[in-house]
Design a protein around this motif. Structure first.
Motif, PDB file in Angstrom:
ATOM      1  N   LYS A  32     -50.612  67.945   0.582  1.00  0.00           N
ATOM      2  CA  LYS A  32     -50.050  67.173  -0.527  1.00  0.00           C
ATOM      3  C   LYS A  32     -48.531  67.282  -0.571  1.00  0.00           C
ATOM      4  CE  LYS A  32     -48.695  66.754  -5.044  1.00  0.00           C
ATOM      5  NZ  LYS A  32     -47.683  65.734  -4.941  1.00  0.00           N
ATOM      6  N   TRP A  39     -51.534  63.293  -6.240  1.00  0.00           N
ATOM      7  CA  TRP A  39     -52.781  64.059  -6.265  1.00  0.00           C
ATOM      8  C   TRP A  39     -54.003  63.154  -6.156  1.00  0.00           C
ATOM      9  CZ3 TRP A  39     -52.894  68.960  -5.282  1.00  0.00           C
ATOM     10  CH2 TRP A  39     -51.808  69.768  -5.614  1.00  0.00           C
ATOM     11  N   LEU A  42     -55.233  62.157  -2.617  1.00  0.00           N
ATOM     12  CA  LEU A  42     -55.555  63.184  -1.634  1.00  0.00           C
ATOM     13  C   LEU A  42     -56.797  62.748  -0.855  1.00  0.00           C
ATOM     14  CD1 LEU A  42     -54.243  65.974  -1.113  1.00  0.00           C
ATOM     15  CD2 LEU A  42     -56.071  66.970  -2.458  1.00  0.00           C
ATOM     16  N   TRP A  49     -59.551  66.001  -5.860  1.00  0.00           N
ATOM     17  CA  TRP A  49     -58.145  66.354  -6.074  1.00  0.00           C
ATOM     18  C   TRP A  49     -57.963  67.250  -7.294  1.00  0.00           C
ATOM     19  CZ3 TRP A  49     -55.402  65.271 -10.468  1.00  0.00           C
ATOM     20  CH2 TRP A  49     -55.933  64.319 -11.327  1.00  0.00           C
ATOM     21  N   TYR A  53     -55.787  70.680  -7.447  1.00  0.00           N
ATOM     22  CA  TYR A  53     -54.714  70.825  -8.430  1.00  0.00           C
ATOM     23  C   TYR A  53     -54.965  72.039  -9.331  1.00  0.00           C
ATOM     24  CZ  TYR A  53     -51.609  69.833 -12.333  1.00  0.00           C
ATOM     25  OH  TYR A  53     -50.651  69.932 -13.306  1.00  0.00           O
TER      26      TYR A  53
END
Length: 87
Positions: A32, A39, A42, A49, A53
């Motif tokens: 990323k 995000w 991804l 994602w 995160y």
């Protein structure tokens, strides 16, 4: 002991266990930031994602990233890393 083994040693470090999943999250986070991708975009191969995160945020809050970077700096300086909280 290599930094990667120091960081991933502990009760859940067996192959295929929790740490394998952590390495997948780390790979996704690196992708990323390397690409600058949002995000939500991804690639599917990294999983959801939100999970990636959440891993990034959790490790930032609990000091994991600071310990990892300190260990990497110590290794680069030729010192043995002092890793607290890694089993």
């Amino acid at each position: 002991m290599g930094t990667d083994r120091a960081v991933t040693s502990g009760p859940h470090s067996k192959a295929g266990g929790r740490w394998r999943d952590h390495w997948e999250v780390i790979d996704a986070i690196a992708f990323k930031f390397r690409t600058g991708m949002q995000w939500v975009h991804l690639p599917e191969k990294y999983g959801n994602w939100r999970g990636v995160y959440t891993g990034l945020r959790t490790w930032a809050r609990d000091g994991t990233w600071e310990r990892v970077f300190a260990a990497l700096m110590a290794q680069a300086d030729g010192r043995r890393p002092q890793l607290r909280g890694f089993g």
